[in-house]
Design an enzyme around this catalytic site. Structure first.
Site, mmCIF file in Angstrom:
data_model
loop_
_atom_site.group_PDB
_atom_site.id
_atom_site.type_symbol
_atom_site.label_atom_id
_atom_site.label_comp_id
_atom_site.label_asym_id
_atom_site.label_seq_id
_atom_site.Cartn_x
_atom_site.Cartn_y
_atom_site.Cartn_z
ATOM 1 N N TYR A 148 -7.147 2.285 5.725
ATOM 2 C CA TYR A 148 -5.971 1.253 5.268
ATOM 3 C C TYR A 148 -6.075 0.430 6.366
ATOM 4 O O TYR A 148 -5.486 -0.855 6.236
ATOM 5 C CB TYR A 148 -4.530 1.810 5.353
ATOM 6 C CG TYR A 148 -4.159 2.587 6.342
ATOM 7 C CD1 TYR A 148 -4.025 2.353 7.824
ATOM 8 C CD2 TYR A 148 -3.860 3.904 6.098
ATOM 9 C CE1 TYR A 148 -3.582 2.980 8.822
ATOM 10 C CE2 TYR A 148 -3.543 4.882 7.304
ATOM 11 C CZ TYR A 148 -3.228 4.165 8.624
ATOM 12 O OH TYR A 148 -2.793 5.127 9.744
ATOM 13 N N CYS A 184 26.162 44.846 -14.058
ATOM 14 C CA CYS A 184 26.846 45.848 -14.812
ATOM 15 C C CYS A 184 26.817 47.184 -13.999
ATOM 16 O O CYS A 184 27.271 48.346 -14.608
ATOM 17 C CB CYS A 184 26.103 46.309 -15.966
ATOM 18 S SG CYS A 184 24.370 46.979 -15.598
ATOM 19 N N LYS A 191 2.314 4.499 1.067
ATOM 20 C CA LYS A 191 2.336 5.169 2.423
ATOM 21 C C LYS A 191 1.866 6.725 2.386
ATOM 22 O O LYS A 191 2.812 7.357 1.837
ATOM 23 C CB LYS A 191 3.740 5.039 3.206
ATOM 24 C CG LYS A 191 3.717 5.356 4.676
ATOM 25 C CD LYS A 191 4.954 5.022 5.426
ATOM 26 C CE LYS A 191 5.178 5.171 6.732
ATOM 27 N NZ LYS A 191 4.999 6.683 7.119
ATOM 28 N N CYS A 205 17.164 45.408 -13.270
ATOM 29 C CA CYS A 205 18.414 46.099 -13.471
ATOM 30 C C CYS A 205 18.134 47.120 -14.579
ATOM 31 O O CYS A 205 17.125 46.988 -15.532
ATOM 32 C CB CYS A 205 19.472 45.470 -13.945
ATOM 33 S SG CYS A 205 20.697 46.258 -15.078
ATOM 34 N N GLU A 221 0.920 -1.364 0.190
ATOM 35 C CA GLU A 221 0.109 -0.092 -0.128
ATOM 36 C C GLU A 221 0.968 1.154 0.183
ATOM 37 O O GLU A 221 1.893 1.269 0.552
ATOM 38 C CB GLU A 221 -0.700 0.054 1.365
ATOM 39 C CG GLU A 221 -1.668 -1.312 1.662
ATOM 40 C CD GLU A 221 -2.650 -1.203 2.831
ATOM 41 O OE1 GLU A 221 -2.041 -0.095 3.480
ATOM 42 O OE2 GLU A 221 -2.980 -2.329 3.251
ATOM 43 N N CYS A 238 23.912 45.870 -20.014
ATOM 44 C CA CYS A 238 24.294 44.739 -19.123
ATOM 45 C C CYS A 238 24.521 43.555 -19.481
ATOM 46 O O CYS A 238 23.725 42.921 -20.272
ATOM 47 C CB CYS A 238 22.830 44.633 -18.006
ATOM 48 S SG CYS A 238 23.244 43.585 -16.806
ATOM 49 N N CYS A 261 23.197 46.839 -9.783
ATOM 50 C CA CYS A 261 23.118 45.649 -10.491
ATOM 51 C C CYS A 261 24.472 44.801 -10.331
ATOM 52 O O CYS A 261 25.684 45.493 -10.621
ATOM 53 C CB CYS A 261 22.960 45.671 -12.178
ATOM 54 S SG CYS A 261 23.138 44.360 -12.913
ATOM 55 N N ASP A 292 1.268 10.383 3.037
ATOM 56 C CA ASP A 292 2.042 11.214 3.905
ATOM 57 C C ASP A 292 0.908 12.358 4.533
ATOM 58 O O ASP A 292 0.597 13.539 3.951
ATOM 59 C CB ASP A 292 2.880 12.116 3.046
ATOM 60 C CG ASP A 292 3.847 12.764 3.955
ATOM 61 O OD1 ASP A 292 3.738 12.401 5.077
ATOM 62 O OD2 ASP A 292 4.876 13.431 3.318
ATOM 63 N N LYS A 334 10.682 3.293 2.811
ATOM 64 C CA LYS A 334 10.629 4.889 2.765
ATOM 65 C C LYS A 334 11.457 4.993 1.226
ATOM 66 O O LYS A 334 12.262 4.553 0.866
ATOM 67 C CB LYS A 334 11.452 5.654 3.780
ATOM 68 C CG LYS A 334 10.896 5.693 5.206
ATOM 69 C CD LYS A 334 9.429 6.395 5.150
ATOM 70 C CE LYS A 334 9.247 7.061 6.518
ATOM 71 N NZ LYS A 334 9.842 8.045 7.004
HETATM 72 S S1 IVH Z 1 -0.463 0.954 8.761
HETATM 73 C C1 IVH Z 1 -0.070 -0.937 12.838
HETATM 74 N N1 IVH Z 1 -0.900 1.662 6.567
HETATM 75 O O1 IVH Z 1 2.099 5.470 8.624
HETATM 76 C C2 IVH Z 1 0.179 -0.286 11.635
HETATM 77 N N2 IVH Z 1 -0.042 3.159 7.916
HETATM 78 O O2 IVH Z 1 4.363 4.944 10.556
HETATM 79 C C3 IVH Z 1 -0.328 1.195 11.431
HETATM 80 N N3 IVH Z 1 0.218 5.393 7.167
HETATM 81 O O3 IVH Z 1 0.550 6.237 11.719
HETATM 82 C C4 IVH Z 1 -0.364 1.680 10.178
HETATM 83 N N4 IVH Z 1 -0.216 4.888 4.802
HETATM 84 O O4 IVH Z 1 -0.279 7.468 9.772
HETATM 85 C C5 IVH Z 1 -0.514 1.741 7.488
HETATM 86 N N5 IVH Z 1 -1.526 2.348 3.899
HETATM 87 C C6 IVH Z 1 -0.943 2.446 5.361
HETATM 88 C C7 IVH Z 1 -0.373 4.019 5.703
HETATM 89 C C8 IVH Z 1 -0.037 4.189 7.023
HETATM 90 C C9 IVH Z 1 0.376 5.976 5.842
HETATM 91 C C10 IVH Z 1 1.113 6.029 8.015
HETATM 92 C C11 IVH Z 1 0.089 6.110 9.305
HETATM 93 C C12 IVH Z 1 0.659 5.574 10.354
HETATM 94 C C13 IVH Z 1 2.286 5.667 9.959
HETATM 95 C C14 IVH Z 1 3.203 4.443 10.647
#
Ligand code: IVH
Length: 676
Positions: free
Chosen positions: A229, A415, A119, A430, A117, A436, A412, A121, A318
């Site tokens: 999620y 020049c 992650k 300028c 999945e 220039c 400037c 932000d 990451k």
């Molecule tokens: S699972 C026990 N799934 O990442 C598992 N987290 O560092 C808990 N996050 O606090 C999280 N996308 O804010 C999970 N597909 C995803 C996620 C996700 C973003 C974030 C979430 C969590 C942090 C964990």
């Protein structure tokens, strides 16, 4: 066991208090003191120190808990099940180690199936539903207790207030991420800036700040989204037996789930998913900072269980950080073609967004004041996608006593002419014009560029050398270059010199609009240059035109008219035009005056492949005869030119009874009008 040295004791304490402080700022104040990547490094350093010297570990260490205490302004909510965090894998090896541990614990020799999945932000939220109705929403807080944000969550359109379908359990807790899509973030920031308010550093902060609003009416105006999620219910028999199927179920209840999700068998497929998602990262409409791998089978998840901070059945890998900390070593001012004097931050080189960055634009003095940037400051630098690196925030706590305020230079830097700033304009300029060298170089660069006179071989490097050596002062001097004096330059061979002279020669008879465009008059782009050329027919007429007659031209408003007037009023520009003429440059006047052109008012369409002319050349010639060249055929099309392998446009023309010309017919017509 070795006794920890006083140094490592001291360092562990330093790291803990730094991490505590960062946690507080990040989770409670929504105002991070360091970018995530820096936090991760400190965190890992402490983890390693504690692993090497177990006697250093302590229960209050940030490595033993998830975040920091929830802020008290919103009611506290104790989570029924703790909201834990995820461990991170920072390399392929670490991911393979994770997979190996999973298989060992499960006693499995086969590939384990994972759900991959993105992650997201944003911020984790927990949503409680009773009898299908949303009754409470909470932030993660420290993982054990968070804040009640129900009123604010209810304003997010992608959060269902009532679950759909008839298979809804009595009690359900859905967890997911609240985030702000990139477009919404940009729009919100420009709105805030226009209102004179502080912009957010990044979409995650904007989402956090929006959820923490005291008035939910404010939150309602923020472009937030939520993506689910995970799910927990009191009676587990009511859930399917995999993470994947749970998410499908959650989707049926009315939640958004991430469309980029996929399944992977074993670590190798996970690594492929990582690569693929990273490729897509910049094109996604929302920010992601990595990928999460979760063991798909829930019975396996249960068997694997948790360690203090995170589940053993999931890991986050990451992506390279898009924000980093660095120091502003200097601020220099650059002068552009139009004379705009732009501040550029010279940075201590830093690896961010996949490249090493040592410069970042600061746009203008307003931006410097908005950010309160000083030389010596430690700053957040952000580089997402191919966008130019930006300074987004100053860490004022780290400001050294001798930090220097940035001032707009009075002269400037190139020049020495006066720098002027017109009231109400953000940009300083300028006043040296073509006197220039910076503006000269840019003017020459523009003149020789592909869309202008297309002088092949006259690139930035040679322009710098030619101007610096005093061989070229204005664009007219280009035409005085000879192969002999060019070969005197270092690294200019005879062949390159004669190629360059030939390329210069080929640019001696430009069509009028291209020449007008090549002059680099402010805000006169290709379209305006074309309009001016066909309206006035000759350069003299454009140069003579007063503001009123300029405004009569399509695309030309009072500002552009002003730029055109002041260009032709400047003596050095008139001198350059005379010098160009003397050097043998003959821009083709438009022989036919507007309105009387043979194809005036007609729309033509080009389709298929032409062999004698390129499409661009054919288009230019048709436009010179007054035609408009369009991309699609309609009843109003006057004529379709069909080259080799013409397809649907030709068929449509036949169907509509539009006149059709083959390439031969086009060439004959152009010859008749002396365009070939
Ligand atoms: S699972 C026990 N799934 O990442 C598992 N987290 O560092 C808990 N996050 O606090 C999280 N996308 O804010 C999970 N597909 C995803 C996620 C996700 C973003 C974030 C979430 C969590 C942090 C964990």
């Amino acid at each position: 066991m070795t006794k920890p040295s006083p140094e490592s004791l001291k360092r562990a304490e330093e790291l803990r208090s730094a991490l505590d402080e960062h946690n507080y700022r990040y989770y409670v104040l929504d105002d991070p003191g360091v970018p995530d990547a820096e936090y991760d490094r400190l965190f890992r350093e402490l983890q390693k120190l504690e692993a090497d010297h177990p006697e250093l570990a302590s229960d209050d260490s940030p490595t033993r808990r998830v975040g920091s205490k929830a802020e008290t302004s919103f009611e506290e909510v104790v989570h029924r099940l703790p909201m834990l965090s995820l461990d991170n894998a920072f390399s392929e090896d670490e991911l393979r180690d994770f997979d190996r541990r999973v298989r060992e614990r499960l006693g499995s020799d086969n590939d384990v199936e994972y759900v991959c999945e993105p992650k997201l932000d944003g911020l984790a939220v927990s949503l409680h539903y009773e009898q299908g109705s949303l009754i409470r929403a909470a932030t993660r807080g420290d993982g054990y207790a968070g804040e009640d944000i129900t009123a604010n969550i209810r304003t997010i359109p992608s959060v269902p207030l009532r679950l759909r379908g008839n298979s809804v359990p009595e009690l359900v807790e859905v967890r997911g991420e609240v985030y702000m899509p990139k477009v919404g973030f940009e729009a919100l920031n420009s709105r805030l800036e226009n209102q004179g308010e502080k912009a957010f550093v990044n979409p995650r902060n904007a989402a956090a700040g929006s959820l923490r609003q005291k008035k939910s009416t404010v939150t309602a105006k923020r472009p937030l989204e939520m993506c689910a999620y995970s799910v927990a219910v009191t009676d587990e028999s009511q859930l399917p037996d995999t993470q994947w199927a749970c998410l499908q179920q959650v989707q049926r209840w009315g939640f958004r789930i991430n469309p980029e999700m996929r399944k992977a068998q074993g670590a190798s497929e996970c690594l492929l998913a990582y690569e693929e998602l990273m490729q897509k990262r910049d094109a996604l409409p929302y920010g992601i900072d990595g990928i999460v791998f979760k063991v798909n089978r829930l019975d396996y998840q249960k068997a694997l269980g948790f360690v203090s901070r995170a589940p053993r059945w999931a890991i986050a890998q990451k992506f390279p950080a898009q924000e980093e900390l660095t120091v502003i070593e200097d601020v220099e001012f650059q002068v552009g073609r139009t004379g705009a004097v732009t501040p550029v931050a010279r940075l201590k080189p830093v690896f961010v967004g996949g490249v090493t960055v040592s410069n970042a634009t600061l746009h203008n003095m307003d931006e410097i004041r908005r950010l309160d940037v000083r030389i010596g400051d430690t700053v957040f630098v952000r580089r997402a996608g191919d966008v130019i690196p930006k300074v987004v925030k100053v860490v004022t706590e780290k400001r050294p006593a001798n930090a220097k305020v940035v001032e707009l230079p009075k002269q400037c830097p190139v020049c020495d002419s006066d720098v002027v700033q017109i009231e109400g304009e953000a940009v300083a300029r300028c006043s040296g014009g073509l006197f220039c060298p910076a503006q000269r170089k840019e003017a020459i660069r523009h003149y020789a560029s592909r869309k202008a006179l297309d002088i092949e071989g006259l690139g930035d490097k040679w322009i710098d050398i030619l101007v610096d050596q005093g061989m070229v002062k204005t664009v007219a001097d280009i035409y005085l270059l000879t192969a002999r004096n060019l070969t005197r330059l270092d690294r200019m061979g005879e062949k390159s010199a004669s190629n360059l002279v030939a390329a210069i020669d080929r640019s001696r008879e430009p069509v009028l609009w291209r020449f007008l465009y090549a002059l680099g008059i402010r805000e006169v782009g290709e379209a305006t240059a074309k309009s001016l050329a066909s309206h006035f027919g000759s350069l003299e007429e454009v140069a003579k035109a007063d503001e009123e007659s300029l405004i009569a031209v399509q695309d030309v408003g009072p500002i552009v008219a002003g730029h055109i007037r002041s260009f032709f009023e400047q003596p050095h520009n008139r001198e350059t035009l005379d010098a160009l003429r003397d050097a043998g440059v003959k821009w083709q006047e438009e022989v036919i005056t507007a309105g009387a052109k043979p194809l005036h008012g007609q729309t033509w369409v080009l389709t298929g492949t032409l062999s004698e002319l390129t499409r661009d050349e054919a288009r230019e010639k048709l436009e010179a005869l007054g035609a408009k060249v369009a991309g699609s055929v309609s009843k109003k099309t006057a004529c379709v030119v069909a080259g080799e392998a013409a397809g649907s446009k030709l068929a449509k023309a036949e169907q509509l009874g539009v006149e059709i010309l083959n390439e031969q017919g086009l060439l004959e017509m152009l010859k008749e009008h002396e365009l070939l």
